[in-house]
Design an enzyme around this catalytic site. Structure first.
Site, PDB file in Angstrom:
ATOM      1  N   ARG A  24      40.610  41.121  41.544  1.00  0.00           N
ATOM      2  CA  ARG A  24      39.723  42.027  40.803  1.00  0.00           C
ATOM      3  C   ARG A  24      40.242  42.306  39.404  1.00  0.00           C
ATOM      4  O   ARG A  24      40.194  43.433  38.919  1.00  0.00           O
ATOM      5  CB  ARG A  24      39.560  43.335  41.574  1.00  0.00           C
ATOM      6  CG  ARG A  24      38.878  43.147  42.908  1.00  0.00           C
ATOM      7  CD  ARG A  24      38.694  44.457  43.609  1.00  0.00           C
ATOM      8  NE  ARG A  24      38.100  44.257  44.927  1.00  0.00           N
ATOM      9  CZ  ARG A  24      37.948  45.205  45.805  1.00  0.00           C
ATOM     10  NH1 ARG A  24      38.327  46.433  45.531  1.00  0.00           N
ATOM     11  NH2 ARG A  24      37.407  44.934  46.983  1.00  0.00           N
ATOM     12  N   CYS A  25      40.721  41.268  38.750  1.00  0.00           N
ATOM     13  CA  CYS A  25      41.325  41.378  37.435  1.00  0.00           C
ATOM     14  C   CYS A  25      40.417  40.715  36.412  1.00  0.00           C
ATOM     15  O   CYS A  25      39.642  39.821  36.749  1.00  0.00           O
ATOM     16  CB  CYS A  25      42.687  40.669  37.480  1.00  0.00           C
ATOM     17  SG  CYS A  25      43.591  40.608  35.926  1.00  0.00           S
ATOM     18  N   GLY A  26      40.504  41.138  35.171  1.00  0.00           N
ATOM     19  CA  GLY A  26      39.750  40.484  34.115  1.00  0.00           C
ATOM     20  C   GLY A  26      40.122  39.020  33.941  1.00  0.00           C
ATOM     21  O   GLY A  26      39.366  38.247  33.367  1.00  0.00           O
ATOM     22  N   PHE A  27      41.284  38.628  34.452  1.00  0.00           N
ATOM     23  CA  PHE A  27      41.745  37.244  34.363  1.00  0.00           C
ATOM     24  C   PHE A  27      41.530  36.460  35.659  1.00  0.00           C
ATOM     25  O   PHE A  27      41.983  35.320  35.778  1.00  0.00           O
ATOM     26  CB  PHE A  27      43.225  37.206  33.985  1.00  0.00           C
ATOM     27  CG  PHE A  27      43.513  37.804  32.638  1.00  0.00           C
ATOM     28  CD1 PHE A  27      43.124  37.159  31.467  1.00  0.00           C
ATOM     29  CD2 PHE A  27      44.171  39.020  32.533  1.00  0.00           C
ATOM     30  CE1 PHE A  27      43.379  37.716  30.220  1.00  0.00           C
ATOM     31  CE2 PHE A  27      44.437  39.582  31.291  1.00  0.00           C
ATOM     32  CZ  PHE A  27      44.038  38.927  30.129  1.00  0.00           C
ATOM     33  N   THR A  28      40.836  37.052  36.639  1.00  0.00           N
ATOM     34  CA  THR A  28      40.659  36.407  37.938  1.00  0.00           C
ATOM     35  C   THR A  28      40.034  35.024  37.819  1.00  0.00           C
ATOM     36  O   THR A  28      40.355  34.134  38.616  1.00  0.00           O
ATOM     37  CB  THR A  28      39.834  37.308  38.888  1.00  0.00           C
ATOM     38  OG1 THR A  28      40.563  38.531  39.096  1.00  0.00           O
ATOM     39  CG2 THR A  28      39.587  36.646  40.229  1.00  0.00           C
TER      40      THR A  28
END
Length: 161
Positions: free
Chosen positions: A33-37
Protein backbone atom coordinates in the site's frame (compact mmCIF):
# COMPACT_ATOMS: atom_id res chain seq x y z
CA UNK A 1 30.66 -10.41 2.29
CA UNK A 2 27.07 -11.13 3.30
CA UNK A 3 26.91 -13.17 6.50
CA UNK A 4 25.10 -16.51 6.40
CA UNK A 5 21.86 -15.33 7.97
CA UNK A 6 18.69 -17.37 8.32
CA UNK A 7 15.73 -16.18 6.23
CA UNK A 8 12.06 -17.20 6.39
CA UNK A 9 9.88 -17.15 3.28
CA UNK A 10 6.26 -15.97 3.38
CA UNK A 11 5.19 -19.64 3.35
CA UNK A 12 7.27 -20.33 6.48
CA UNK A 13 10.10 -22.23 4.77
CA UNK A 14 13.55 -21.42 6.12
CA UNK A 15 16.54 -20.64 3.92
CA UNK A 16 20.05 -19.36 4.47
CA UNK A 17 21.77 -16.44 2.75
CA UNK A 18 24.33 -19.03 1.64
CA UNK A 19 21.59 -20.49 -0.60
CA UNK A 20 22.15 -17.39 -2.75
CA UNK A 21 25.98 -17.60 -2.80
CA UNK A 22 27.46 -16.74 -6.18
CA UNK A 23 24.37 -14.84 -7.32
CA UNK A 24 23.85 -11.15 -7.95
CA UNK A 25 21.13 -9.92 -5.58
CA UNK A 26 18.76 -6.98 -5.38
CA UNK A 27 17.44 -6.83 -1.80
CA UNK A 28 14.31 -4.66 -1.44
CA UNK A 29 11.94 -3.78 1.40
CA UNK A 30 8.49 -3.85 -0.19
CA UNK A 31 4.91 -2.89 0.71
CA UNK A 32 1.48 -3.43 -0.82
CA UNK A 33 0.00 0.00 0.00
CA UNK A 34 2.86 2.33 -0.86
CA UNK A 35 3.11 5.01 -3.52
CA UNK A 36 5.95 2.91 -4.95
CA UNK A 37 4.03 -0.40 -4.93
CA UNK A 38 3.87 -0.37 -8.73
CA UNK A 39 7.62 -1.07 -8.62
CA UNK A 40 6.67 -4.71 -8.04
CA UNK A 41 6.11 -4.84 -11.82
CA UNK A 42 9.56 -3.42 -12.52
CA UNK A 43 11.19 -5.75 -10.02
CA UNK A 44 9.48 -8.71 -11.69
CA UNK A 45 10.63 -7.46 -15.12
CA UNK A 46 14.31 -7.24 -14.17
CA UNK A 47 14.04 -10.57 -12.34
CA UNK A 48 12.67 -12.23 -15.48
CA UNK A 49 15.29 -10.47 -17.62
CA UNK A 50 18.33 -11.60 -15.61
CA UNK A 51 17.26 -14.62 -13.53
CA UNK A 52 18.76 -17.18 -15.91
CA UNK A 53 22.13 -15.42 -15.55
CA UNK A 54 22.34 -15.82 -11.77
CA UNK A 55 20.30 -12.84 -10.56
CA UNK A 56 17.76 -12.85 -7.72
CA UNK A 57 15.41 -10.23 -6.32
CA UNK A 58 14.78 -10.79 -2.61
CA UNK A 59 11.66 -9.00 -1.36
CA UNK A 60 11.13 -8.22 2.32
CA UNK A 61 7.66 -6.87 3.16
CA UNK A 62 7.92 -4.11 5.75
CA UNK A 63 5.21 -2.37 7.78
CA UNK A 64 7.47 0.25 9.41
CA UNK A 65 6.63 3.11 7.03
CA UNK A 66 3.13 4.46 7.39
CA UNK A 67 1.68 1.00 8.09
CA UNK A 68 1.80 0.29 4.35
CA UNK A 69 2.14 -3.49 4.69
CA UNK A 70 -0.58 -4.49 7.17
CA UNK A 71 -1.47 -7.84 5.56
CA UNK A 72 -0.76 -11.38 6.67
CA UNK A 73 1.81 -13.52 4.85
CA UNK A 74 -1.00 -15.12 2.83
CA UNK A 75 -2.50 -11.74 1.90
CA UNK A 76 0.89 -10.38 0.84
CA UNK A 77 1.66 -13.43 -1.30
CA UNK A 78 -1.77 -13.35 -2.95
CA UNK A 79 -1.53 -9.62 -3.64
CA UNK A 80 1.91 -9.90 -5.23
CA UNK A 81 1.18 -12.99 -7.30
CA UNK A 82 -2.24 -11.93 -8.59
CA UNK A 83 -1.66 -8.19 -9.07
CA UNK A 84 1.96 -8.26 -10.24
CA UNK A 85 2.57 -11.94 -11.11
CA UNK A 86 5.70 -11.93 -8.95
CA UNK A 87 7.85 -15.06 -9.01
CA UNK A 88 10.88 -13.74 -7.10
CA UNK A 89 11.35 -14.83 -3.46
CA UNK A 90 9.34 -12.97 -0.83
CA UNK A 91 10.19 -13.30 2.83
CA UNK A 92 8.32 -12.80 6.09
CA UNK A 93 7.40 -9.30 7.17
CA UNK A 94 10.62 -7.69 8.32
CA UNK A 95 11.74 -4.71 10.36
CA UNK A 96 14.50 -2.84 8.53
CA UNK A 97 15.14 -0.13 11.15
CA UNK A 98 15.33 -0.07 14.93
CA UNK A 99 16.43 -2.55 17.53
CA UNK A 100 14.36 -5.34 15.94
CA UNK A 101 15.83 -4.81 12.47
CA UNK A 102 16.55 -8.09 10.68
CA UNK A 103 20.28 -9.01 10.86
CA UNK A 104 20.48 -8.91 7.05
CA UNK A 105 19.27 -5.31 7.05
CA UNK A 106 21.63 -4.35 9.86
CA UNK A 107 24.49 -5.66 7.72
CA UNK A 108 23.53 -4.17 4.33
CA UNK A 109 22.65 -0.75 5.79
CA UNK A 110 26.07 -0.57 7.43
CA UNK A 111 27.79 -1.77 4.22
CA UNK A 112 26.00 0.83 2.05
CA UNK A 113 24.88 3.84 4.08
CA UNK A 114 22.58 6.41 2.56
CA UNK A 115 22.91 10.16 2.11
CA UNK A 116 25.24 11.82 4.63
CA UNK A 117 26.26 8.39 5.94
CA UNK A 118 22.94 7.60 7.58
CA UNK A 119 22.21 3.90 7.84
CA UNK A 120 18.47 4.22 8.45
CA UNK A 121 16.16 3.30 5.62
CA UNK A 122 13.84 6.20 4.87
CA UNK A 123 10.98 4.40 3.07
CA UNK A 124 9.77 1.24 1.38
CA UNK A 125 11.38 0.10 -1.89
CA UNK A 126 14.91 0.99 -0.84
CA UNK A 127 17.15 -1.34 -2.86
CA UNK A 128 20.58 -2.84 -2.26
CA UNK A 129 22.60 -4.38 -5.09
CA UNK A 130 24.96 -7.20 -4.07
CA UNK A 131 27.61 -8.76 -6.32
CA UNK A 132 28.43 -12.47 -6.70
CA UNK A 133 31.05 -12.25 -3.92
CA UNK A 134 28.44 -10.99 -1.45
CA UNK A 135 29.68 -7.39 -1.45
CA UNK A 136 27.03 -4.67 -1.23
CA UNK A 137 27.77 -2.59 -4.34
CA UNK A 138 25.19 0.16 -4.14
CA UNK A 139 22.14 1.43 -2.33
CA UNK A 140 19.22 2.90 -4.30
CA UNK A 141 16.39 5.04 -2.96
CA UNK A 142 12.67 4.39 -3.13
CA UNK A 143 12.23 6.63 -6.16
CA UNK A 144 14.85 4.71 -8.18
CA UNK A 145 12.82 2.72 -10.68
CA UNK A 146 13.95 -0.91 -11.05
CA UNK A 147 14.42 -0.44 -14.82
CA UNK A 148 17.02 2.26 -14.09
CA UNK A 149 19.08 -0.30 -12.15
CA UNK A 150 19.18 -2.82 -15.04
CA UNK A 151 22.42 -1.35 -16.44
CA UNK A 152 24.20 -1.78 -13.10
CA UNK A 153 22.93 -5.36 -12.81
CA UNK A 154 24.10 -6.09 -16.37
CA UNK A 155 27.62 -4.79 -15.59
CA UNK A 156 27.94 -6.95 -12.48
CA UNK A 157 26.63 -10.03 -14.28
CA UNK A 158 29.21 -9.50 -17.03
CA UNK A 159 32.15 -8.99 -14.70
CA UNK A 160 34.41 -12.00 -14.06
CA UNK A 161 33.61 -13.98 -10.95
Amino acid sequence: MLPNISLTRLNGETEQMSDYAGKVLLIVNVASRCGFTNQYAGLQNIYAQFQDRGFEVLGFPCNQFGGQEPGSATEIEQFCSTRYQTTFPLFEKTDVNGENAHPLYKYIKHAAPGILGTEAIKWNFTKFLVDRQGQVVRRYGSADDPASIAGDIQKILQSPE
